[in-house]
Enzyme design. Structure first.
Site, PDB file in Angstrom:
ATOM      1  N   ARG A  51       0.795  -1.226   0.000  1.00 26.61           N
ATOM      2  CA  ARG A  51       0.000   0.000   0.000  1.00 26.61           C
ATOM      3  C   ARG A  51       0.830   1.279   0.000  1.00 26.61           C
ATOM      4  O   ARG A  51       0.593   2.184  -0.797  1.00 26.61           O
ATOM      5  CB  ARG A  51      -0.920   0.076   1.241  1.00 26.61           C
ATOM      6  CG  ARG A  51      -2.260  -0.518   1.081  1.00 26.61           C
ATOM      7  CD  ARG A  51      -2.664  -1.140   2.388  1.00 26.61           C
ATOM      8  NE  ARG A  51      -1.698  -2.156   2.717  1.00 26.61           N
ATOM      9  CZ  ARG A  51      -1.756  -3.401   2.232  1.00 26.61           C
ATOM     10  NH1 ARG A  51      -2.752  -3.760   1.500  1.00 26.61           N
ATOM     11  NH2 ARG A  51      -0.817  -4.287   2.517  1.00 26.61           N
ATOM     12  N   THR A  52       1.764   1.362   0.923  1.00 26.92           N
ATOM     13  CA  THR A  52       2.436   2.654   1.096  1.00 26.92           C
ATOM     14  C   THR A  52       3.236   3.004  -0.164  1.00 26.92           C
ATOM     15  O   THR A  52       3.117   4.103  -0.704  1.00 26.92           O
ATOM     16  CB  THR A  52       3.350   2.611   2.335  1.00 26.92           C
ATOM     17  OG1 THR A  52       2.586   2.101   3.422  1.00 26.92           O
ATOM     18  CG2 THR A  52       3.864   3.983   2.688  1.00 26.92           C
ATOM     19  N   LYS A  80      25.363  -3.587  -0.577  1.00 28.64           N
ATOM     20  CA  LYS A  80      26.838  -3.514  -0.621  1.00 28.64           C
ATOM     21  C   LYS A  80      27.380  -2.749   0.571  1.00 28.64           C
ATOM     22  O   LYS A  80      28.579  -2.474   0.651  1.00 28.64           O
ATOM     23  CB  LYS A  80      27.277  -2.791  -1.902  1.00 28.64           C
ATOM     24  CG  LYS A  80      26.794  -3.436  -3.180  1.00 28.64           C
ATOM     25  CD  LYS A  80      27.211  -2.558  -4.366  1.00 28.64           C
ATOM     26  CE  LYS A  80      26.348  -2.804  -5.567  1.00 28.64           C
ATOM     27  NZ  LYS A  80      26.429  -1.708  -6.539  1.00 28.64           N
ATOM     28  N   ARG A 101      11.098   3.989   3.559  1.00 30.61           N
ATOM     29  CA  ARG A 101      10.709   3.026   4.615  1.00 30.61           C
ATOM     30  C   ARG A 101      11.951   2.227   4.981  1.00 30.61           C
ATOM     31  O   ARG A 101      12.680   1.773   4.111  1.00 30.61           O
ATOM     32  CB  ARG A 101       9.609   2.087   4.138  1.00 30.61           C
ATOM     33  CG  ARG A 101       9.379   0.940   5.111  1.00 30.61           C
ATOM     34  CD  ARG A 101       8.185   0.104   4.775  1.00 30.61           C
ATOM     35  NE  ARG A 101       6.944   0.809   5.043  1.00 30.61           N
ATOM     36  CZ  ARG A 101       5.747   0.224   5.001  1.00 30.61           C
ATOM     37  NH1 ARG A 101       5.644  -1.046   4.711  1.00 30.61           N
ATOM     38  NH2 ARG A 101       4.651   0.917   5.250  1.00 30.61           N
ATOM     39  N   HIS A 129       4.595   5.851  11.554  1.00 29.14           N
ATOM     40  CA  HIS A 129       4.159   5.640  10.165  1.00 29.14           C
ATOM     41  C   HIS A 129       3.199   6.799   9.854  1.00 29.14           C
ATOM     42  O   HIS A 129       1.992   6.619   9.764  1.00 29.14           O
ATOM     43  CB  HIS A 129       3.461   4.284  10.059  1.00 29.14           C
ATOM     44  CG  HIS A 129       3.191   3.824   8.668  1.00 29.14           C
ATOM     45  ND1 HIS A 129       3.327   4.633   7.554  1.00 29.14           N
ATOM     46  CD2 HIS A 129       2.759   2.620   8.210  1.00 29.14           C
ATOM     47  CE1 HIS A 129       3.003   3.924   6.484  1.00 29.14           C
ATOM     48  NE2 HIS A 129       2.653   2.713   6.848  1.00 29.14           N
TER      49      HIS A 129
HETATM   50  N1   CP Z   1      -0.480  -0.059   5.739  1.00 28.30           N
HETATM   51  C1   CP Z   1       0.752  -0.304   5.246  1.00 28.30           C
HETATM   52  O1   CP Z   1       1.746   0.301   5.642  1.00 28.30           O
HETATM   53  O2   CP Z   1       0.771  -1.278   4.294  1.00 28.30           O
HETATM   54  P1   CP Z   1       2.083  -1.735   3.508  1.00 28.30           P
HETATM   55  O3   CP Z   1       3.001  -2.375   4.506  1.00 28.30           O
HETATM   56  O4   CP Z   1       1.588  -2.681   2.455  1.00 28.30           O
HETATM   57  O5   CP Z   1       2.707  -0.500   2.933  1.00 28.30           O
END
Ligand code: CP
Length: 306
Positions: A51-52, A80, A101, A129
């Protein structure tokens, strides 16, 4: 230049503007279709995501911009031994804005301090998040119309669930908010949230173990999965993973207007039979994630659309 590392980087007023902009984007997508023409978003994902990452990419494409990036540490020079600070310096030469991320808490902060472009924290370990929080807030605001005087139940892995920590931090700024924290003893919300955020701000909350004891009294039920990747041993995960399963029978105990949110991915904690219930809004929530990320990209790039 501004980054988004923590949901509290946005004041209540800035958040309000962002949500208004997301609402306008939802209502008038064509107006924004070329707003980011010539701009590039880099998505640097050292941890898995559906999603993100894809909603960020969809957001930039919807704005007429372009995207580049990597979807795992293994497919980047991190394999590396390259540091996050060196990587972001290089990405700054290639893109106008970056979503990152990383499994380590604080990685996005490190990136932001070496970056010449806006950095968005797309999840740092068990920490924060913020863009999921923006998604959750837009979902609640769009479907409930307000944030104040809501009773919000968080259920599941409240220890490792960074989306829970971020959303609690964002919601305590509204009057009359109350939380029911539903978890097994081992997955309780961490002390730095309980004492450092809830007690410190005199926010009313109760902790319970059984979902059935809380569900009849909620405006929002925020379900979470047990975070397998944060457990130190597999046995503990297996013991905990099916502790909660929201099914049709439990939904019969819930108020008619309660909303069920979930940041997704879902594992077993919501039975698929609940998906057809009009109160189950977690797939709508994923759609709101695109609008709010479009609004965030525009805001951080300082682009205004007349
Ligand atoms: N909600 C969320 O962060 O989903 P993903 O881990 O798929 O990005």
């Amino acid at each position: 230049m501004k980054h988004l590392l923590n949901p509290l980087d946005l004041s209540v007023e800035e958040l309000d503007s962002l949500l208004q902009l997301a609402g306008d984007i939802e209502a008038n997508p064509a107006k924004y279709a070329h707003a980011c023409a010539g701009k590039k978003l880099a998505t640097c994902f050292y941890e898995p995501s559906t999603r993100t990452r894809l909603s960020f990419e969809a957001a930039m494409l919807n704005l007429g911009g372009n995207v580049l990036g990597f979807a795992s540490a293994d497919s980047s020079s991190a394999a590396k031994g390259e540091s996050v600070s060196d990587t972001i310096r290089v990405i700054s030469c290639y893109a106008d804005i970056c979503a990152i991320r990383h499994p380590k808490e604080g990685a996005a902060l490190v990136a932001s301090s070496h970056s010449s472009i806006p950095v968005i924290n797309a999840g740092d370990g068990g920490h924060q998040h913020p863009t999921q929080t923006l998604t959750d807030l837009l979902t609640i605001y769009s479907l409930k119309g307000h944030f104040d005087h809501l009773k919000v139940g968080f259920c599941g892995d409240l220890k490792f669930g960074r989306t829970v920590h971020s959303l609690i931090n964002a919601l305590i700024r509204y009057p009359g908010i109350e939380f029911i924290l539903i978890s097994p003893e081992e997955l309780r919300v961490p002390g730095y949230i309980r004492e450092g955020v809830l007690d410190a701000n005199q926010i009313p909350y109760t902790e319970v173990e059984r979902l059935e004891d809380a569900i009849s009294d909620l405006d929002i039920l925020y379900m979470t999965r047990v975070q397998r990747e944060r457990f130190f041993n597999e046995e503990d995960y297996i013991r905990m993973k099916d502790f909660y399963i929201l099914d049709r029978a439990k939904m019969e105990l819930a108020p008619e207007k309660m909303l069920v949110l979930h940041p997704l991915p879902r594992v077993n904690e919501i039975s698929v039979e609940v998906d057809e219930d009009p109160r189950a809004v977690y797939f709508k929530q994923a759609q709101y994630g695109v609008y709010v990320r479009m609004a965030l990209i525009l805001t951080l790039l300082g682009i205004q659309v007349a």
